[in-house]
Write a protein that holds these residues in place. Sequence first.
Motif, PDB file in Angstrom:
ATOM      1  N   HIS A  26      76.645   0.854  33.796  1.00 14.90           N
ATOM      2  CA  HIS A  26      76.375   1.257  35.179  1.00 14.90           C
ATOM      3  C   HIS A  26      75.140   2.163  35.226  1.00 14.90           C
ATOM      4  CE1 HIS A  26      77.092   3.457  38.982  1.00 14.90           C
ATOM      5  NE2 HIS A  26      77.706   2.345  39.365  1.00 14.90           N
ATOM      6  N   ALA A  27      75.071   3.125  34.324  1.00 11.84           N
ATOM      7  CA  ALA A  27      73.928   4.038  34.272  1.00 11.84           C
ATOM      8  C   ALA A  27      72.644   3.289  33.901  1.00 11.84           C
ATOM      9  CB  ALA A  27      74.196   5.157  33.275  1.00 11.84           C
ATOM     10  N   ASP A  28      72.749   2.353  32.969  1.00  8.23           N
ATOM     11  CA  ASP A  28      71.584   1.558  32.572  1.00  8.23           C
ATOM     12  C   ASP A  28      71.070   0.730  33.744  1.00  8.23           C
ATOM     13  OD1 ASP A  28      71.848   2.596  30.021  1.00  8.23           O
ATOM     14  OD2 ASP A  28      72.764   0.780  29.182  1.00  8.23           O
ATOM     15  N   LEU A  29      71.994   0.133  34.490  1.00  5.28           N
ATOM     16  CA  LEU A  29      71.596  -0.636  35.668  1.00  5.28           C
ATOM     17  C   LEU A  29      70.917   0.259  36.701  1.00  5.28           C
ATOM     18  CD1 LEU A  29      74.535  -3.116  36.317  1.00  5.28           C
ATOM     19  CD2 LEU A  29      72.145  -3.696  35.961  1.00  5.28           C
ATOM     20  N   ASP A  30      71.460   1.443  36.893  1.00  4.25           N
ATOM     21  CA  ASP A  30      70.890   2.391  37.840  1.00  4.25           C
ATOM     22  C   ASP A  30      69.448   2.716  37.460  1.00  4.25           C
ATOM     23  OD1 ASP A  30      71.209   3.927  40.197  1.00  4.25           O
ATOM     24  OD2 ASP A  30      71.494   5.743  38.988  1.00  4.25           O
ATOM     25  N   ALA A  31      69.213   2.980  36.183  1.00  6.45           N
ATOM     26  CA  ALA A  31      67.860   3.284  35.715  1.00  6.45           C
ATOM     27  C   ALA A  31      66.936   2.074  35.889  1.00  6.45           C
ATOM     28  CB  ALA A  31      67.909   3.712  34.250  1.00  6.45           C
ATOM     29  N   SER A  32      67.443   0.889  35.617  1.00  2.10           N
ATOM     30  CA  SER A  32      66.637  -0.326  35.774  1.00  2.10           C
ATOM     31  C   SER A  32      66.281  -0.564  37.232  1.00  2.10           C
ATOM     32  CB  SER A  32      67.390  -1.534  35.225  1.00  2.10           C
ATOM     33  OG  SER A  32      67.613  -1.407  33.848  1.00  2.10           O
ATOM     34  N   ILE A  33      67.240  -0.340  38.110  1.00  2.00           N
ATOM     35  CA  ILE A  33      66.996  -0.522  39.540  1.00  2.00           C
ATOM     36  C   ILE A  33      65.920   0.458  40.018  1.00  2.00           C
ATOM     37  CG2 ILE A  33      68.013  -0.235  41.839  1.00  2.00           C
ATOM     38  CD1 ILE A  33      70.658  -1.328  40.571  1.00  2.00           C
ATOM     39  N   GLU A  34      66.037   1.703  39.591  1.00  2.00           N
ATOM     40  CA  GLU A  34      65.036   2.703  39.972  1.00  2.00           C
ATOM     41  C   GLU A  34      63.651   2.299  39.483  1.00  2.00           C
ATOM     42  OE1 GLU A  34      66.027   6.732  38.974  1.00  2.00           O
ATOM     43  OE2 GLU A  34      68.039   6.527  39.810  1.00  2.00           O
ATOM     44  N   ALA A  35      63.561   1.813  38.263  1.00  2.00           N
ATOM     45  CA  ALA A  35      62.274   1.394  37.705  1.00  2.00           C
ATOM     46  C   ALA A  35      61.707   0.205  38.480  1.00  2.00           C
ATOM     47  CB  ALA A  35      62.427   1.044  36.232  1.00  2.00           C
ATOM     48  N   LEU A  36      62.561  -0.747  38.811  1.00  2.00           N
ATOM     49  CA  LEU A  36      62.098  -1.911  39.572  1.00  2.00           C
ATOM     50  C   LEU A  36      61.620  -1.520  40.970  1.00  2.00           C
ATOM     51  CD1 LEU A  36      64.741  -4.626  38.641  1.00  2.00           C
ATOM     52  CD2 LEU A  36      62.294  -4.704  38.166  1.00  2.00           C
ATOM     53  N   GLU A  37      62.322  -0.568  41.583  1.00  2.00           N
ATOM     54  CA  GLU A  37      61.948  -0.154  42.940  1.00  2.00           C
ATOM     55  C   GLU A  37      60.604   0.570  42.962  1.00  2.00           C
ATOM     56  OE1 GLU A  37      66.312   0.241  45.069  1.00  2.00           O
ATOM     57  OE2 GLU A  37      65.496   2.009  44.066  1.00  2.00           O
ATOM     58  N   ARG A  38      60.182   1.131  41.829  1.00  2.00           N
ATOM     59  CA  ARG A  38      58.896   1.836  41.752  1.00  2.00           C
ATOM     60  C   ARG A  38      57.722   0.898  41.497  1.00  2.00           C
ATOM     61  NH1 ARG A  38      60.425   5.174  37.369  1.00  2.00           N
ATOM     62  NH2 ARG A  38      62.516   5.712  37.957  1.00  2.00           N
ATOM     63  N   MET A  39      58.005  -0.361  41.213  1.00  2.00           N
ATOM     64  CA  MET A  39      56.933  -1.327  40.957  1.00  2.00           C
ATOM     65  C   MET A  39      56.153  -1.596  42.244  1.00  2.00           C
ATOM     66  SD  MET A  39      58.792  -4.055  38.435  1.00  2.00           S
ATOM     67  CE  MET A  39      57.280  -4.942  38.121  1.00  2.00           C
ATOM     68  N   PRO A  40      54.869  -1.958  42.093  1.00  2.00           N
ATOM     69  CA  PRO A  40      54.053  -2.236  43.295  1.00  2.00           C
ATOM     70  C   PRO A  40      54.660  -3.329  44.186  1.00  2.00           C
ATOM     71  CG  PRO A  40      52.682  -2.189  41.322  1.00  2.00           C
ATOM     72  CD  PRO A  40      54.105  -2.070  40.868  1.00  2.00           C
ATOM     73  N   ILE A  41      55.156  -4.393  43.550  1.00  2.00           N
ATOM     74  CA  ILE A  41      55.818  -5.457  44.311  1.00  2.00           C
ATOM     75  C   ILE A  41      57.184  -5.683  43.667  1.00  2.00           C
ATOM     76  CG2 ILE A  41      55.721  -7.845  45.104  1.00  2.00           C
ATOM     77  CD1 ILE A  41      52.669  -7.689  44.779  1.00  2.00           C
ATOM     78  N   PRO A  42      58.198  -4.923  44.131  1.00  2.00           N
ATOM     79  CA  PRO A  42      59.526  -5.039  43.498  1.00  2.00           C
ATOM     80  C   PRO A  42      60.179  -6.387  43.792  1.00  2.00           C
ATOM     81  CG  PRO A  42      59.579  -3.513  45.352  1.00  2.00           C
ATOM     82  CD  PRO A  42      58.161  -3.953  45.192  1.00  2.00           C
ATOM     83  N   ASP A  43      60.915  -6.885  42.820  1.00  2.00           N
ATOM     84  CA  ASP A  43      61.660  -8.134  42.948  1.00  2.00           C
ATOM     85  C   ASP A  43      62.967  -7.818  43.680  1.00  2.00           C
ATOM     86  OD1 ASP A  43      63.154 -10.451  42.675  1.00  2.00           O
ATOM     87  OD2 ASP A  43      62.608 -10.758  40.573  1.00  2.00           O
ATOM     88  N   GLN A  44      62.967  -8.013  44.980  1.00  2.00           N
ATOM     89  CA  GLN A  44      64.121  -7.643  45.810  1.00  2.00           C
ATOM     90  C   GLN A  44      65.373  -8.440  45.457  1.00  2.00           C
ATOM     91  OE1 GLN A  44      64.245  -5.018  47.751  1.00  2.00           O
ATOM     92  NE2 GLN A  44      62.112  -4.566  47.287  1.00  2.00           N
ATOM     93  N   LEU A  45      65.190  -9.694  45.087  1.00  2.00           N
ATOM     94  CA  LEU A  45      66.352 -10.516  44.717  1.00  2.00           C
ATOM     95  C   LEU A  45      67.005  -9.979  43.448  1.00  2.00           C
ATOM     96  CD1 LEU A  45      68.100 -12.978  45.306  1.00  2.00           C
ATOM     97  CD2 LEU A  45      66.473 -14.350  43.992  1.00  2.00           C
ATOM     98  N   LEU A  46      66.194  -9.654  42.457  1.00  2.00           N
ATOM     99  CA  LEU A  46      66.727  -9.095  41.216  1.00  2.00           C
ATOM    100  C   LEU A  46      67.396  -7.750  41.473  1.00  2.00           C
ATOM    101  CD1 LEU A  46      67.109  -9.198  38.170  1.00  2.00           C
ATOM    102  CD2 LEU A  46      64.810  -8.228  37.922  1.00  2.00           C
ATOM    103  N   ILE A  47      66.787  -6.932  42.294  1.00  2.00           N
ATOM    104  CA  ILE A  47      67.371  -5.624  42.627  1.00  2.00           C
ATOM    105  C   ILE A  47      68.719  -5.813  43.314  1.00  2.00           C
ATOM    106  CG2 ILE A  47      67.099  -3.579  44.088  1.00  2.00           C
ATOM    107  CD1 ILE A  47      64.059  -3.742  43.467  1.00  2.00           C
TER     108      ILE A  47
END
Length: 74
Positions: A26-47
Amino acid sequence: MNDDATPIDEETILLAARVKALRQEHADLDASIEALERMPIPDQLLIARMKRRKLSLRDEIVKIEARILPDIIA
């Protein structure tokens, strides 16, 4: 010592280990989601998929914790 207590204790230990692993995932997913959301063009489907998985993990954690410490109505 009562033999009936041993399986319960072993089961509790196994369930606690499972909860620990699920919390880590759960914590790993949370960190991954945060990292993806900081990307210039986040992959909304993956998030969205990761957030659903995170919710599923949370539900499983709650179910297991309820087995470890069931509610007792006094």
